[in-house]
Design an enzyme around this catalytic site. Structure first.
Site, PDB file in Angstrom:
ATOM      1  N   ALA A  10       0.808  -1.224   0.000  1.00  0.00           N
ATOM      2  CA  ALA A  10       0.000   0.000   0.000  1.00  0.00           C
ATOM      3  C   ALA A  10       0.843   1.276   0.000  1.00  0.00           C
ATOM      4  O   ALA A  10       0.294   2.369  -0.100  1.00  0.00           O
ATOM      5  CB  ALA A  10      -0.918   0.001   1.232  1.00  0.00           C
ATOM      6  N   SER A  12       3.065   2.444  -2.149  1.00  0.00           N
ATOM      7  CA  SER A  12       3.443   3.143  -3.389  1.00  0.00           C
ATOM      8  C   SER A  12       2.542   2.715  -4.531  1.00  0.00           C
ATOM      9  O   SER A  12       1.695   1.826  -4.384  1.00  0.00           O
ATOM     10  CB  SER A  12       4.906   2.829  -3.747  1.00  0.00           C
ATOM     11  OG  SER A  12       5.029   1.471  -4.111  1.00  0.00           O
ATOM     12  N   GLY A  13       2.715   3.351  -5.673  1.00  0.00           N
ATOM     13  CA  GLY A  13       2.065   2.958  -6.915  1.00  0.00           C
ATOM     14  C   GLY A  13       0.557   2.779  -6.829  1.00  0.00           C
ATOM     15  O   GLY A  13      -0.168   3.612  -6.264  1.00  0.00           O
ATOM     16  N   SER A 171      -2.588  -9.347 -13.808  1.00  0.00           N
ATOM     17  CA  SER A 171      -2.000  -8.626 -14.933  1.00  0.00           C
ATOM     18  C   SER A 171      -2.441  -9.260 -16.238  1.00  0.00           C
ATOM     19  O   SER A 171      -2.746 -10.454 -16.283  1.00  0.00           O
ATOM     20  CB  SER A 171      -0.476  -8.709 -14.804  1.00  0.00           C
ATOM     21  OG  SER A 171       0.137  -8.361 -16.015  1.00  0.00           O
ATOM     22  N   TYR A 193       7.148 -13.877 -13.379  1.00  0.00           N
ATOM     23  CA  TYR A 193       6.081 -12.875 -13.163  1.00  0.00           C
ATOM     24  C   TYR A 193       4.794 -13.333 -13.851  1.00  0.00           C
ATOM     25  O   TYR A 193       3.734 -13.418 -13.223  1.00  0.00           O
ATOM     26  CB  TYR A 193       6.535 -11.518 -13.718  1.00  0.00           C
ATOM     27  CG  TYR A 193       5.532 -10.405 -13.512  1.00  0.00           C
ATOM     28  CD1 TYR A 193       5.439  -9.732 -12.301  1.00  0.00           C
ATOM     29  CD2 TYR A 193       4.657 -10.026 -14.541  1.00  0.00           C
ATOM     30  CE1 TYR A 193       4.504  -8.710 -12.112  1.00  0.00           C
ATOM     31  CE2 TYR A 193       3.732  -9.014 -14.370  1.00  0.00           C
ATOM     32  CZ  TYR A 193       3.666  -8.358 -13.148  1.00  0.00           C
ATOM     33  OH  TYR A 193       2.745  -7.350 -12.959  1.00  0.00           O
TER      34      TYR A 193
HETATM   35  N1  LIG Z   1       2.637  -1.109 -12.981  1.00  0.00           N
HETATM   36  C1  LIG Z   1       2.039  -1.876 -13.881  1.00  0.00           C
HETATM   37  O1  LIG Z   1       2.019  -1.564 -15.101  1.00  0.00           O
HETATM   38  C2  LIG Z   1       1.360  -3.102 -13.473  1.00  0.00           C
HETATM   39  C3  LIG Z   1       1.373  -3.556 -12.166  1.00  0.00           C
HETATM   40  N2  LIG Z   1       0.696  -4.698 -11.826  1.00  0.00           N
HETATM   41  C4  LIG Z   1       0.680  -5.184 -10.449  1.00  0.00           C
HETATM   42  O2  LIG Z   1       0.278  -4.144  -9.589  1.00  0.00           O
HETATM   43  C5  LIG Z   1       0.729  -4.410  -8.267  1.00  0.00           C
HETATM   44  C6  LIG Z   1       1.284  -3.151  -7.676  1.00  0.00           C
HETATM   45  O3  LIG Z   1       2.461  -2.803  -8.371  1.00  0.00           O
HETATM   46  P1  LIG Z   1       2.854  -1.305  -8.749  1.00  0.00           P
HETATM   47  O4  LIG Z   1       2.042  -0.341  -7.990  1.00  0.00           O
HETATM   48  O5  LIG Z   1       2.888  -1.225 -10.227  1.00  0.00           O
HETATM   49  O6  LIG Z   1       4.374  -1.288  -8.306  1.00  0.00           O
HETATM   50  P2  LIG Z   1       5.086  -0.684  -7.012  1.00  0.00           P
HETATM   51  O7  LIG Z   1       6.448  -1.237  -7.050  1.00  0.00           O
HETATM   52  O8  LIG Z   1       4.908   0.782  -6.959  1.00  0.00           O
HETATM   53  O9  LIG Z   1       4.259  -1.299  -5.821  1.00  0.00           O
HETATM   54  C7  LIG Z   1       4.467  -2.582  -5.355  1.00  0.00           C
HETATM   55  C8  LIG Z   1       4.164  -2.591  -3.879  1.00  0.00           C
HETATM   56  O10 LIG Z   1       4.317  -3.921  -3.402  1.00  0.00           O
HETATM   57  C9  LIG Z   1       5.155  -3.882  -2.267  1.00  0.00           C
HETATM   58  N3  LIG Z   1       5.868  -5.125  -2.070  1.00  0.00           N
HETATM   59  C10 LIG Z   1       6.745  -5.739  -2.883  1.00  0.00           C
HETATM   60  N4  LIG Z   1       7.210  -6.852  -2.312  1.00  0.00           N
HETATM   61  C11 LIG Z   1       6.613  -6.942  -1.098  1.00  0.00           C
HETATM   62  C12 LIG Z   1       6.688  -7.866  -0.033  1.00  0.00           C
HETATM   63  N5  LIG Z   1       7.486  -8.924  -0.075  1.00  0.00           N
HETATM   64  N6  LIG Z   1       5.924  -7.649   1.059  1.00  0.00           N
HETATM   65  C13 LIG Z   1       5.109  -6.578   1.127  1.00  0.00           C
HETATM   66  N7  LIG Z   1       5.021  -5.662   0.168  1.00  0.00           N
HETATM   67  C14 LIG Z   1       5.756  -5.847  -0.942  1.00  0.00           C
HETATM   68  C15 LIG Z   1       6.108  -2.719  -2.533  1.00  0.00           C
HETATM   69  O11 LIG Z   1       6.730  -2.328  -1.331  1.00  0.00           O
HETATM   70  P3  LIG Z   1       8.174  -1.597  -1.317  1.00  0.00           P
HETATM   71  O12 LIG Z   1       7.898  -0.149  -1.554  1.00  0.00           O
HETATM   72  O13 LIG Z   1       8.688  -1.893   0.045  1.00  0.00           O
HETATM   73  O14 LIG Z   1       8.981  -2.210  -2.422  1.00  0.00           O
HETATM   74  C16 LIG Z   1       5.132  -1.716  -3.087  1.00  0.00           C
HETATM   75  O15 LIG Z   1       4.435  -1.064  -2.066  1.00  0.00           O
HETATM   76  C17 LIG Z   1       1.729  -5.560  -8.406  1.00  0.00           C
HETATM   77  O16 LIG Z   1       1.105  -6.753  -8.000  1.00  0.00           O
HETATM   78  C18 LIG Z   1       2.016  -5.603  -9.892  1.00  0.00           C
HETATM   79  O17 LIG Z   1       2.377  -6.890 -10.323  1.00  0.00           O
HETATM   80  C19 LIG Z   1      -0.010  -5.419 -12.739  1.00  0.00           C
HETATM   81  C20 LIG Z   1      -0.046  -5.013 -14.029  1.00  0.00           C
HETATM   82  C21 LIG Z   1       0.621  -3.827 -14.504  1.00  0.00           C
HETATM   83  C1  LIG Z   2      11.443   1.168 -27.544  1.00  0.00           C
HETATM   84  C2  LIG Z   2      11.409   0.008 -26.603  1.00  0.00           C
HETATM   85  C3  LIG Z   2      12.513   0.099 -25.665  1.00  0.00           C
HETATM   86  C4  LIG Z   2      10.077  -0.077 -25.928  1.00  0.00           C
HETATM   87  C5  LIG Z   2       9.893  -1.315 -25.086  1.00  0.00           C
HETATM   88  C6  LIG Z   2       8.549  -1.283 -24.449  1.00  0.00           C
HETATM   89  C7  LIG Z   2       8.330  -2.403 -23.445  1.00  0.00           C
HETATM   90  C8  LIG Z   2       9.415  -2.357 -22.410  1.00  0.00           C
HETATM   91  C9  LIG Z   2       6.939  -2.250 -22.857  1.00  0.00           C
HETATM   92  C10 LIG Z   2       5.856  -2.357 -23.934  1.00  0.00           C
HETATM   93  C11 LIG Z   2       4.638  -2.952 -23.265  1.00  0.00           C
HETATM   94  C12 LIG Z   2       4.983  -2.965 -21.791  1.00  0.00           C
HETATM   95  C13 LIG Z   2       4.192  -3.763 -20.820  1.00  0.00           C
HETATM   96  C14 LIG Z   2       2.949  -4.194 -21.105  1.00  0.00           C
HETATM   97  C15 LIG Z   2       2.075  -4.877 -20.129  1.00  0.00           C
HETATM   98  C16 LIG Z   2       2.509  -4.731 -18.657  1.00  0.00           C
HETATM   99  C17 LIG Z   2       1.771  -5.725 -17.769  1.00  0.00           C
HETATM  100  C18 LIG Z   2       0.298  -5.449 -17.752  1.00  0.00           C
HETATM  101  C19 LIG Z   2       2.379  -5.886 -16.425  1.00  0.00           C
HETATM  102  O1  LIG Z   2       1.795  -6.496 -15.531  1.00  0.00           O
HETATM  103  C20 LIG Z   2       3.732  -5.478 -16.101  1.00  0.00           C
HETATM  104  C21 LIG Z   2       4.408  -4.580 -17.090  1.00  0.00           C
HETATM  105  C22 LIG Z   2       4.007  -4.870 -18.523  1.00  0.00           C
HETATM  106  C23 LIG Z   2       4.452  -6.260 -18.926  1.00  0.00           C
HETATM  107  C24 LIG Z   2       4.693  -3.808 -19.422  1.00  0.00           C
HETATM  108  C25 LIG Z   2       6.201  -3.897 -19.373  1.00  0.00           C
HETATM  109  C26 LIG Z   2       6.959  -3.027 -20.354  1.00  0.00           C
HETATM  110  C27 LIG Z   2       6.475  -3.267 -21.781  1.00  0.00           C
HETATM  111  C28 LIG Z   2       6.783  -4.672 -22.209  1.00  0.00           C
END
Ligand SMILES: NC(=O)C1=CN([C@@H]2O[C@H](COP(=O)(O)OP(=O)(O)OC[C@H]3O[C@@H](n4cnc5c(N)ncnc54)[C@H](OP(=O)(O)O)[C@@H]3O)[C@@H](O)[C@H]2O)C=CC1
Ligand SMILES: CC(C)CCC[C@@H](C)[C@H]1CC[C@H]2C3=CC[C@H]4[C@H](C)C(=O)CC[C@]4(C)[C@H]3CC[C@]12C
Length: 355
Positions: A10, A12-13, A171, A193
């Site tokens: 919770a 970040s992100g 995802s 992943y």
């Molecule tokens: N960003 C994207 O495009 C996508 C993200 N997701 C999913 O969204 C979710 C959130 O990711 P996102 O907000 O993008 O990335 P962030 O890295 O911003 O957030 C991830 C969060 O998970 C925490 N975390 C990681 N490992 C642990 C652990 N072992 N125990 C407790 N907390 C942990 C991190 O904490 P800390 O700050 O301490 O590292 C952070 O708060 C993930 O499940 C990711 O797979 C899915 C699809 C796309």
């Molecule tokens: C000019 C090149 C360097 C551009 C490369 C682009 C790729 C790094 C990204 C293009 C699409 C991206 C992704 C798509 C889906 C995301 C998915 C939903 C997720 O859970 C995590 C991240 C993604 C896989 C993401 C990752 C980067 C790309 C592959």
């Protein structure tokens, strides 16, 4: 007493954006931030309290990759609350990502370019490591630790006459091809992943089978492509800045480029407002943002195989039911029609094969 919500990851992100949105919607919430790093958790709590000074926000130290930490945190949560209305299983990692540029250029000129951009399919590999429990870290973080949490919080989730929701941040990168029944931790592959996210989709189906009758409903969402610490770990930030105009342009063709954590949290927030009984257990709920910047949630069928539907059905059994097991080794026993995987002779997974 207001609704009790626990969000893992919770600080970040997408997780933090979700917390902001929940507090803006319901000031009475009891929000619990499940975070592994207390400093980052305090900073997130502070940020939330600046915009919502009267909010009830607490922190629980929780490293979902550690069995010990999950068990301890669950005990503390059971002590603090007598109910849990929403459990957001959001923490996730993608360690040491590597982009396959060759596949990227090939995909760019194929008919599947948009699909490639919205799923990242075939573009990414990762190097996994081991946790102190000896588990594969991606599996332990994205799936197993969260499963243990659900199991340990069962008394708060299953309350007669009340319903609760378990919501996984999955995802569109979850791919059937990355998941292997003989290697559910993805020890031998390079796409942990994708494998872990596919397994979470299956597990959510299984949780529904097991818990719906007790008022617990599980859903999976995809937040789209969001710029967070996770995605900034994939490419150097100057490269993201360079391709950002392209990403905004791509939004005209695929609404999966949500880009901002607020947008990415759309489906998580939408689920908060739904009656869980009305949800489709076979759907993945996608956060989408249109070219004009409008957010919406769309259910899409979870991609299960046509001829084999794998159902993960994880349960907790007593140690004496299973004999030998070595620490950290999730070993698989074949017991038609189930594959049973055990951990420390205590937790096991039943993977049912259906044709
Ligand atoms: N960003 C994207 O495009 C996508 C993200 N997701 C999913 O969204 C979710 C959130 O990711 P996102 O907000 O993008 O990335 P962030 O890295 O911003 O957030 C991830 C969060 O998970 C925490 N975390 C990681 N490992 C642990 C652990 N072992 N125990 C407790 N907390 C942990 C991190 O904490 P800390 O700050 O301490 O590292 C952070 O708060 C993930 O499940 C990711 O797979 C899915 C699809 C796309
Ligand atoms: C000019 C090149 C360097 C551009 C490369 C682009 C790729 C790094 C990204 C293009 C699409 C991206 C992704 C798509 C889906 C995301 C998915 C939903 C997720 O859970 C995590 C991240 C993604 C896989 C993401 C990752 C980067 C790309 C592959």
């Amino acid at each position: 007493m207001g609704k009790v919500v626990l969000v893992t990851g919770a600080n970040s992100g997408i997780g933090l954006a979700l917390c902001e949105r929940l507090l803006s919607h319901d000031a009475q919430l009891q929000l619990c931030l499940g975070c592994r790093n207390m400093q980052r958790a305090e900073a997130a709590k502070h940020a939330l309290l600046v915009s919502h000074p009267k909010a009830q926000v607490s922190i629980i130290q929780l490293d979902v990759s550690s069995v010990h930490s999950v068990l301890r945190a669950a005990q503390e949560i059971r002590h603090r609350y007598n109910r849990l209305d929403y459990l957001y299983l959001n923490a996730g990692i993608m360690p040491n990502p590597h982009v396959d540029y060759k596949a990227f250029y090939k995909g760019l000129f194929s008919g599947r370019a948009i699909h490639m951009f919205s799923t990242g399919e075939g573009l990414l590999t990762q190097k996994d490591t081991l946790t102190s429990d000896g588990l594969q870290k991606v599996f332990a973080t994205n799936l197993f630790g969260h499963f243990l949490l659900v199991r340990e919080l069962e008394p708060l989730l299953c309350r007669p006459g009340c319903s609760s929701q378990v919501i996984w941040t999955s995802s569109s990168n979850a791919q059937r091809s990355a998941f292997c029944l003989d290697d559910i931790q993805h020890k031998g592959g390079v796409e942990p992943y994708s494998s872990s996210k596919y397994a979470s989709d299956l597990l959510s189906l299984a949780l529904n089978r097991r818990y719906n009758s007790q008022g617990v409903y599980s859903s999976v969402i995809c937040p789209g492509l969001v710029m967070t610490n996770l995605t900034y770990g994939i490419l150097p930030s100057f490269l993201w800045t360079l391709i950002m105009p392209l990403m905004w342009l791509l939004r005209m063709f695929t609404n999966t480029f949500t880009l901002m954590p607020y947008n990415g949290a759309e489906a998580l927030f939408w689920l908060f407002m739904q009656k869980p009984e009305t949800l489709d257990p076979l759907a993945k709920y996608h956060s989408l943002t249109s070219g004009l910047g409008n957010n919406y949630t769309q259910p899409r069928k979870v991609s299960t195989d046509n001829y084999v539907i794998l159902t993960l059905c994880l349960q907790k059994i007593s140690p004496d039911l299973l004999n030998s097991s070595s620490q950290g080794d999730i070993s698989l026993l074949f017991d038609e029609p189930y594959l049973i995987c055990k951990y420390e002779g205590y937790f096991y997974a039943q993977i049912k094969l259906e044709s």
